[in-house]
Design an enzyme around this catalytic site. Structure first.
Site, PDB file in Angstrom:
ATOM      1  CB  ALA A   1       1.624  -0.187   6.322  1.00  0.00           C
TER       2      ALA A   1
ATOM      3  CE1 TYR B   1       9.284   4.825   3.127  1.00  0.00           C
ATOM      4  CE2 TYR B   1       7.904   6.773   2.927  1.00  0.00           C
ATOM      5  CZ  TYR B   1       8.270   5.619   3.600  1.00  0.00           C
ATOM      6  OH  TYR B   1       7.612   5.263   4.755  1.00  0.00           O
TER       7      TYR B   1
ATOM      8  NE  ARG C   1       2.602  13.403   1.730  1.00  0.00           N
ATOM      9  CZ  ARG C   1       2.493  12.451   2.687  1.00  0.00           C
ATOM     10  NH1 ARG C   1       2.054  11.257   2.391  1.00  0.00           N
ATOM     11  NH2 ARG C   1       2.823  12.717   3.930  1.00  0.00           N
TER      12      ARG C   1
ATOM     13  NE  ARG D   1      10.772   5.392   8.612  1.00  0.00           N
ATOM     14  CZ  ARG D   1       9.786   5.310   7.706  1.00  0.00           C
ATOM     15  NH1 ARG D   1       9.814   4.347   6.791  1.00  0.00           N
ATOM     16  NH2 ARG D   1       8.809   6.180   7.713  1.00  0.00           N
TER      17      ARG D   1
ATOM     18  CD  GLU E   1      11.059  -7.877   5.645  1.00  0.00           C
ATOM     19  OE1 GLU E   1      11.495  -8.884   6.235  1.00  0.00           O
ATOM     20  OE2 GLU E   1      10.556  -6.911   6.238  1.00  0.00           O
TER      21      GLU E   1
ATOM     22  CG  HIS F   1      11.362  -2.755   4.164  1.00  0.00           C
ATOM     23  ND1 HIS F   1       9.991  -2.641   4.098  1.00  0.00           N
ATOM     24  CD2 HIS F   1      11.622  -3.906   4.808  1.00  0.00           C
ATOM     25  CE1 HIS F   1       9.455  -3.691   4.687  1.00  0.00           C
ATOM     26  NE2 HIS F   1      10.423  -4.472   5.123  1.00  0.00           N
TER      27      HIS F   1
ATOM     28  NE  ARG G   1       7.594   3.675  10.000  1.00  0.00           N
ATOM     29  CZ  ARG G   1       6.517   3.888   9.243  1.00  0.00           C
ATOM     30  NH1 ARG G   1       6.106   2.960   8.399  1.00  0.00           N
ATOM     31  NH2 ARG G   1       5.851   5.028   9.314  1.00  0.00           N
TER      32      ARG G   1
ATOM     33  N   PRO H   1       0.787  -1.232   0.000  1.00  0.00           N
ATOM     34  CG  PRO H   1      -0.126  -1.108   2.132  1.00  0.00           C
ATOM     35  CD  PRO H   1       0.528  -2.055   1.181  1.00  0.00           C
ATOM     36  CG  ASN H   2      -0.234   4.310   1.288  1.00  0.00           C
ATOM     37  OD1 ASN H   2      -1.223   4.833   0.777  1.00  0.00           O
ATOM     38  ND2 ASN H   2      -0.258   3.761   2.488  1.00  0.00           N
TER      39      ASN H   2
ATOM     40  CB  SER I   1      13.065   3.659   4.925  1.00  0.00           C
ATOM     41  OG  SER I   1      12.022   2.817   5.405  1.00  0.00           O
TER      42      SER I   1
ATOM     43  CG  ASN J   1       8.463  -2.252   0.053  1.00  0.00           C
ATOM     44  OD1 ASN J   1       7.931  -2.348   1.170  1.00  0.00           O
ATOM     45  ND2 ASN J   1       9.049  -1.140  -0.364  1.00  0.00           N
TER      46      ASN J   1
HETATM   47  O1  CA2 Z   1      10.813   1.621   3.517  1.00  0.00           O
HETATM   48  C1  CA2 Z   1       9.925   0.968   2.964  1.00  0.00           C
HETATM   49  O2  CA2 Z   1      10.026   0.537   1.816  1.00  0.00           O
HETATM   50  C2  CA2 Z   1       8.610   0.709   3.707  1.00  0.00           C
HETATM   51  O3  CA2 Z   1       8.154  -0.593   3.354  1.00  0.00           O
HETATM   52  C3  CA2 Z   1       7.635   1.772   3.230  1.00  0.00           C
HETATM   53  C4  CA2 Z   1       6.283   1.717   3.955  1.00  0.00           C
HETATM   54  C5  CA2 Z   1       6.479   1.692   5.468  1.00  0.00           C
HETATM   55  O4  CA2 Z   1       5.218   1.504   6.109  1.00  0.00           O
HETATM   56  C6  CA2 Z   1       7.434   0.603   5.905  1.00  0.00           C
HETATM   57  O5  CA2 Z   1       7.615   0.703   7.311  1.00  0.00           O
HETATM   58  C7  CA2 Z   1       8.779   0.747   5.220  1.00  0.00           C
HETATM   59  C8  CA2 Z   1       5.444   2.961   3.607  1.00  0.00           C
HETATM   60  C9  CA2 Z   1       5.216   3.166   2.148  1.00  0.00           C
HETATM   61  C10 CA2 Z   1       4.523   4.486   1.994  1.00  0.00           C
HETATM   62  O6  CA2 Z   1       4.724   4.973   0.706  1.00  0.00           O
HETATM   63  C11 CA2 Z   1       4.711   6.327   0.503  1.00  0.00           C
HETATM   64  C12 CA2 Z   1       4.816   6.735  -0.805  1.00  0.00           C
HETATM   65  C13 CA2 Z   1       4.835   8.081  -1.075  1.00  0.00           C
HETATM   66  C14 CA2 Z   1       4.750   8.995  -0.071  1.00  0.00           C
HETATM   67  C15 CA2 Z   1       4.638   8.576   1.224  1.00  0.00           C
HETATM   68  C16 CA2 Z   1       4.619   7.231   1.510  1.00  0.00           C
END
Ligand code: CA2
Length: 153
Positions: A77, A23, A18, A108, A99, A101, A112, A10-11, A103, A74
């Site tokens: 969340a 990221y 953003r 963090r 797995e 990521h 997480r 997701p996202n 970040s 990836n």
């Molecule tokens: O670091 C990563 O790849 C994460 O999987 C990213 C997730 C976060 O919940 C994990 O803890 C680490 C969040 C992805 C959110 O994506 C966004 C994309 C654009 C702007 C803001 C967030």
């Protein structure tokens, strides 16, 4: 030819819009292009998907399993919350699972630091930003190759 499926949760469709300090500046399409290049170099075929839903991620894992593909995931969340994703990954007996990521979740917030995905993964790549996607495809390809070699000997 071995196959690698890169699954995004997701996202991640909003990447590049953003929080580039966390990221990176790449969009999801940029990450797909990096993966395609890494797959070509490693001699594997690539599927690249993103979904915002937990069930969608489970379905994508099932599809990779049906194809016998290595999985780079990836789960965003859902990494930290989803027993359904863990259970789906655990059905992929013997398939390489990486797995991934952007970040480093361990630098963090405490929530997480827990990963359900890690309980099923062969390895974890985190904190390398967009480059981690190429690294993960290369790692999945190498694991697929070494498992194929082992099963032939
Ligand atoms: O670091 C990563 O790849 C994460 O999987 C990213 C997730 C976060 O919940 C994990 O803890 C680490 C969040 C992805 C959110 O994506 C966004 C994309 C654009 C702007 C803001 C967030």
């Amino acid at each position: 030819m071995p196959s690698v499926h890169v699954l995004n949760g997701p996202n991640l469709n909003l990447l590049g819009e953003r929080e580039p300090q966390i990221y990176g500046a790449d969009t999801l399409a940029d990450l797909e292009a990096r993966c395609k290049e890494a797959a070509q170099e490693a001699g594997v075929t690539l599927a690249f998907h993103q979904t915002n839903s937990e069930g969608g991620l489970v379905e994508l894992i099932h599809a990779a399993r049906a194809e016998g593909a290595a999985i780079v995931i990836n789960a965003a969340a859902y990494t930290h919350t989803s027993v359904a994703v863990l259970d789906a990954l655990r059905t992929c007996d013997g398939l390489p699972i990486i797995e991934l990521h952007l970040s480093n979740p361990h630098r963090r917030e405490a929530f997480r630091h827990q990963s359900y995905v890690a309980l099923a993964a062969d390895g974890v790549i985190a904190g390398f930003g967009p480059e981690g996607y190429s690294m993960a495809v290369a790692a999945a390809a190498r694991l697929s190759q070494s498992r194929a070699d082992r099963s032939q000997s």
